[in-house]
Enzyme design. Sequence first.
Site, PDB file in Angstrom:
ATOM      1  CE  LYS A  22       9.652 -50.289 -76.355  1.00 48.36           C
ATOM      2  NZ  LYS A  22      10.361 -49.049 -76.691  1.00 48.36           N
ATOM      3  CG  ASN A  23      13.787 -50.555 -76.052  1.00 45.61           C
ATOM      4  OD1 ASN A  23      12.913 -50.276 -76.881  1.00 45.61           O
ATOM      5  ND2 ASN A  23      13.820 -50.016 -74.847  1.00 45.61           N
ATOM      6  CB  CYS A 116       9.121 -38.710 -77.276  1.00 47.05           C
ATOM      7  SG  CYS A 116      10.080 -39.216 -75.864  1.00 47.05           S
ATOM      8  NE  ARG A 121      14.452 -40.492 -76.146  1.00 43.50           N
ATOM      9  CZ  ARG A 121      13.621 -41.535 -76.179  1.00 43.50           C
ATOM     10  NH1 ARG A 121      12.354 -41.342 -75.948  1.00 43.50           N
ATOM     11  NH2 ARG A 121      14.066 -42.744 -76.456  1.00 43.50           N
ATOM     12  CG  ASP A 304      13.320 -47.742 -70.389  1.00 40.88           C
ATOM     13  OD1 ASP A 304      13.808 -48.396 -71.339  1.00 40.88           O
ATOM     14  OD2 ASP A 304      13.300 -46.500 -70.352  1.00 40.88           O
ATOM     15  NE  ARG A 396       5.553 -45.714 -78.377  1.00 39.22           N
ATOM     16  CZ  ARG A 396       6.414 -45.065 -77.577  1.00 39.22           C
ATOM     17  NH1 ARG A 396       5.977 -44.183 -76.710  1.00 39.22           N
ATOM     18  NH2 ARG A 396       7.715 -45.287 -77.663  1.00 39.22           N
TER      19      ARG A 396
END
Length: 419
Positions: A22-23, A116, A121, A304, A396
Amino acid sequence: MEYFEIEGGRPLNGIVKISGAKNATFPILSAALLIDGKTRIKKVPGVIDVINFINILKGLGVKIEENKGEITIDATGNIKSKIDHKKNHNLRGTQTLLGALMGRNKEAILPSLGGCNIGARPIDLHLKGLKELGTTISWKGGYLRAKAKKLIGSSIYLDFPSVGATENLIIAATKADGTTILENTAREPEIENLIDFLNKAGANIQTKRPGVIYIKGVKKLHPIDFTLIPDRIEAATYLIMGAITRGDITIKDVRTQDFEPVIMKLKEMGAEIETNNNEVHLFADGRFKSVNIKTLPFPGFPTDAQPQIMSLMSVSKGTSIITETIFENRFRAAEGLQKMGASIRIEHDTAIVTGTERLNSANVTATDLRGGAALITAALAAKGTSKILDISHVDRGYEKIEEKIKKLGGHIERKNDNI
Ligand code: EPZ
């Protein structure tokens, strides 16, 4: 609202295939705005944040065709510079559009980003670097406006090795006039994937040594075919799920060098792990030992994977200490874990986890992407049946998570309480 119902206590056994990262998707799709013509990108994960991101790109005028994880993206023609927040609510991951629109249009108008569930952020480092390339920044009506006559190569030192700032500045500098030198950059594998993508398309980017990147501006880039790297955090998550359920799992299509710290820590805790170039086999049949973990920028232990390993620590022998150095609010999974019987004390950036024999099932709520993954991890090992609410957070960033867990023998169902 959708929720997962999980009947815990079953070891996960078998093979799980890891999706594309995803990143890596956001910076590479953003960088494709610098290319005229049809570029093809493979292993694009079908997760909510990426689906939203692709819709935002389409809204800017980018032509995109999708076909099961393979997309063609063509930014030929007029591409708008403004992302309208009325149409786009989920802006996760869109920060690299700032550098891409600056590189493409010398203008970017974005809803104010940042903020978030895991932290503020801020993007001050992104903006500091863009200014050094010749950008003027202003704020008006909730929008950030960035503009430049042209982008001129410069030497930029990042006060913190920010992943997003590194990505934005690489993308913005790719077609700047002259050479840009970035120092103290992030070194995550997704950065390397972005550099590979741009160089394959004709850019001139060199990592002189870890954390120092030279970008020699070029005039034009050409369309390419490219494959994203595997998602190292998804891989880490399934390894931890295999460990906590005392299972026997093999994760395939991974690059083990991308999540070495997680593998080493699981070994330290007592898991038996064999690795070869693109596979990891984990076998766990007893209770784990406690460990101490400090999250750090790559190549340190990834923030993460921190919530997920906190779940494992909750049922390990002894007391483990986690120091979270990246985000200011990343212990939110502790609340759900405590409801399941975990003994966790939070003191500022430190979590003290005293392992217990077993967790009990409970109804808990996901608060963020990796926190949700941590609660699923815990529920898979807990005695009884748990409900994990608000799983939109998990969707997500995890592709087909319940299918992959079911294939490993886990009892998980996606349900809807129609609220
Ligand atoms: C990327 O976020 C990832 N997201 C995050 O993954 C990951 O946790 C993070 O890198 C760190 O590895 C994507 O790639 C889409 P940072 P990013 O800029 O780029 C501070 C997930 O779960 N900072 O390296 O936003 C910032 O507040 C997500 O997949 C500034 O102060 O991370 C944070 O405390 C979560 N000023 C720290 O640096 C800035 O200008 C790390 O942020 C930029 C960042």
